[in-house]
Design a protein around this motif. Structure first.
Motif, short mmCIF file in Angstrom:
data_model
loop_
_atom_site.label_atom_id
_atom_site.label_comp_id
_atom_site.label_asym_id
_atom_site.label_seq_id
_atom_site.Cartn_x
_atom_site.Cartn_y
_atom_site.Cartn_z
N HIS A 1 0.80 -1.22 0.00
CA HIS A 1 0.00 0.00 0.00
C HIS A 1 0.84 1.29 0.00
CE1 HIS A 1 -3.60 2.28 0.27
NE2 HIS A 1 -3.30 2.80 1.42
N GLU B 1 -9.18 2.78 -0.38
CA GLU B 1 -8.68 4.04 -0.93
C GLU B 1 -8.32 3.78 -2.39
OE1 GLU B 1 -5.18 7.20 0.28
OE2 GLU B 1 -4.96 5.09 0.79
N TYR C 1 -5.99 4.25 -5.62
CA TYR C 1 -4.70 4.68 -6.17
C TYR C 1 -4.84 4.56 -7.69
CZ TYR C 1 -1.84 4.33 -1.82
OH TYR C 1 -1.29 4.51 -0.59
N HIS D 1 -5.30 0.19 2.93
CA HIS D 1 -5.44 1.46 3.63
C HIS D 1 -5.85 1.19 5.08
CE1 HIS D 1 -5.82 5.73 3.98
NE2 HIS D 1 -7.04 5.63 4.46
N GLU D 2 -5.30 2.00 6.00
CA GLU D 2 -5.41 1.70 7.43
C GLU D 2 -6.83 1.75 7.99
OE1 GLU D 2 -3.70 4.19 6.12
OE2 GLU D 2 -4.54 6.08 6.88
ZN ZN Z 1 -3.80 4.67 2.36
#
Ligand code: ZN
Length: 245
Positions: free
Chosen positions: A101, A153, A155, A199-200
């Motif tokens: 990530h 998320e 990208y 993503h966290e």
């Molecule tokens: Zn992230």
């Protein structure tokens, strides 16, 4: 058979600072990833974090590591250059490196790629569909034509990486963007795999397909031959100009 010695390195900053992230990963992202690996009895799994002495990566531990997994996001700049140097040296000798990530912007990944490693992004919790580009690749085993992460998320391209030696996954997002989300390279004697999801704020590392890919990647990244130690010997020649062993 010797076990594959894996160290999962997690920044462990979000989990400490944010109640919301702690709810998603109370055990820490690094520990969640490690737990997903532990079901494979051929792995010997440990963890390390930013705040450990030497970031948990002292020389002797790295020397005994076959595959290092890297998750970082907000504290890339806090990673000591000496440790980056040390990890790079081990990759060149043959240690595998799995970058996850937001690790695309880590010092070690940028160092090994030599490019910007930049990308476009959007945090909207949208659906990600990861298409398998090569169903025969070891990292894609156990995955059908594609799998989906319900909330992630985004990208998107352009991704500022050197052209991968192989692209195993290509992501499509509900917003329409695409991204090279599973990429292979070799640097020196070591293999590198970049895997995008994670993503966290989403429980991505609890998803079985994601755990399968990470386990497959560790097998693929494990060193195949001997270590290549950069010894730089001064080679002697005889008066006739013939190399002497
Ligand atoms: Zn992230």
């Amino acid at each position: 058979m010797n076990k594959i010695r894996v160290v999962v390195w997690g920044e462990n900053v979000h989990e400490q600072k944010s109640e919301a992230i702690r709810k998603v990963y109370p055990e820490g992202i690094h520990q969640c990833i490690a737990n997903g690996l532990s079901v494979d009895e051929t792995f010997d799994v440990g963890t390390a974090t930013l705040r450990d002495p030497e970031h948990g990566l002292p020389q002797n531990r790295l020397a005994d590591t076959d595959v290092l997994i890297w998750w970082g996001h907000v504290a890339h700049a806090e990673v000591a250059d000496a440790i980056v140097e040390r990890v790079q040296k081990r990759v060149l000798e043959g240690m595998g490196l799995l970058v996850l990530h937001s690790g695309h912007y880590s010092k070690i990944f940028k160092r090994l790629m030599g490019t910007t490693c930049s990308l476009i992004w959007r945090e909207a919790g949208e659906k990600e569909r990861l298409w398998v580009c090569n169903p025969g690749h070891p990292i894609a085993q156990g995955i059908k034509a594609y799998f989906e992460v319900p909330h992630e998320e985004m990208y998107g391209e352009p991704f500022g990486i050197p052209a991968p030696e192989e692209t195993v996954f290509l992501s499509w997002f509900a917003g329409g963007e695409v991204f090279r989300s599973g990429c292979c390279w070799k640097r020196g004697n070591g293999k590198i795999f970049y895997f995008r999801p994670g993503h966290e704020s989403f429980p991505t590392y609890r998803q079985p397909e994601v755990q399968t890919v990470i386990r497959n990647a560790v097998h693929w990244l494990a060193p195949e031959g001997a270590r290549w130690v950069d010894a730089i010997p001064n080679v002697k020649v005889s008066p006739e100009g013939i190399r002497q062993e």
